[in-house]
Design an enzyme around this catalytic site. Structure first.
Site, PDB file in Angstrom:
ATOM      1  N   GLY A  81       0.781  -1.242   0.000  1.00  0.00           N
ATOM      2  CA  GLY A  81       0.000   0.000   0.000  1.00  0.00           C
ATOM      3  C   GLY A  81       0.807   1.283   0.000  1.00  0.00           C
ATOM      4  CB  SER A  82       4.350   2.188  -0.623  1.00  0.00           C
ATOM      5  OG  SER A  82       4.639   1.819  -1.942  1.00  0.00           O
ATOM      6  CG  ASN A  83       2.290   2.972  -5.751  1.00  0.00           C
ATOM      7  OD1 ASN A  83       2.727   3.919  -6.395  1.00  0.00           O
ATOM      8  ND2 ASN A  83       2.917   1.803  -5.687  1.00  0.00           N
TER       9      ASN A  83
ATOM     10  CE  LYS B  14     -12.317 -11.453 -11.468  1.00  0.00           C
ATOM     11  NZ  LYS B  14     -10.918 -11.505 -11.794  1.00  0.00           N
TER      12      LYS B  14
ATOM     13  CG  MET C 186      -1.314  -8.278  -6.137  1.00  0.00           C
ATOM     14  SD  MET C 186      -0.302  -7.419  -7.378  1.00  0.00           S
ATOM     15  CE  MET C 186       0.683  -8.801  -7.941  1.00  0.00           C
TER      16      MET C 186
ATOM     17  CG  ASN D 112      -2.433  -1.481 -12.642  1.00  0.00           C
ATOM     18  OD1 ASN D 112      -2.342  -1.444 -11.409  1.00  0.00           O
ATOM     19  ND2 ASN D 112      -1.774  -2.367 -13.373  1.00  0.00           N
TER      20      ASN D 112
ATOM     21  CG  HIS E 119       2.983  -3.263 -15.020  1.00  0.00           C
ATOM     22  ND1 HIS E 119       2.614  -4.422 -14.365  1.00  0.00           N
ATOM     23  CD2 HIS E 119       3.985  -3.598 -15.860  1.00  0.00           C
ATOM     24  CE1 HIS E 119       3.369  -5.413 -14.805  1.00  0.00           C
ATOM     25  NE2 HIS E 119       4.200  -4.949 -15.713  1.00  0.00           N
TER      26      HIS E 119
END
Ligand code: GRF
Length: 184
Positions: free
Chosen positions: A11-13, A64, A89, A106, A108
């Site tokens: 969770g740093s972002n 899902k 993820m 997102n 990446h």
């Protein structure tokens, strides 16, 4: 601009985005963080920052579709303009994309379209790359295949793995903030 962040890991972002909103570096409203793993460190960060969060544990849903319907309910409750995946993820399925495609982005750790998937950094390093890239992109039904928004890269020289990861994360935080600012 109303922003939801989704994470599965450290969770740093998420923390970087949240703090950029709090300090008005990003002129937006933080809605909430959604985490799919009850033991993710992102939850501790949210608690430490006093940020709203929801845990939607994938394992508690038989399919899902049911899992994503729960997430969709949270989205609809907050009416976000932008959903930032930050180390989330899972592949986003049709249940969510049908309603929110075009609003989900997102980050990446590679210069996409090179090295999509979960092992991007390892793949780039074992291929002998001297430059490591970072990409922000829209999310579609593929794995890291959506339209590219922004990219950056750095030379690794004689950096250790630890130094590479540290630099990568620092640049990710900057790139994510710049990307959100641009979209606003
Ligand atoms: C980042 O390297 C991001 O590029 C990838 O997952 C990692 C998440 O890191 N998608 P963090 O959880 O934000 O610290």
């Amino acid at each position: 601009m109303r922003i939801i962040v989704m994470a599965s890991g450290s969770g740093s972002n998420f923390a970087a985005i949240y703090q950029a909103i709090q300090t008005r570096q990003i002129e937006a409203e933080f809605c909430t963080l959604i985490v799919d793993k009850p033991d993710a460190y992102a939850i501790k960060r949210a608690q430490g920052l006093g940020a709203s969060y929801h845990i939607v544990d994938y394992k508690e849903y038989p399919t899902k579709i049911e899992y994503e319907t729960m997430i969709l309910n949270i989205f609809n409750q907050y009416q976000p303009d932008l959903i930032c995946l930050a180390g989330y993820m899972k592949i986003v399925g049709a249940t969510i994309l049908n309603q929110y495609e075009g609003k989900i982005i997102n980050i990446h750790p590679s210069l996409l379209p090179s090295y999509p998937g979960k092992t991007a950094l390892d793949d780039a390093l074992s291929a002998g790359e001297q430059e490591i890239g970072i990409t922000t992109h829209y999310v579609d039904s593929g794995v890291d295949t959506g339209k590219i928004i922004k990219q950056t890269k750095f030379m690794i020289g004689d950096m250790s793995r630890e130094q590479i990861e540290e630099r990568l994360h620092k640049l990710e935080h900057q790139l994510y903030i710049e990307t959100i600012k641009e979209l606003i």
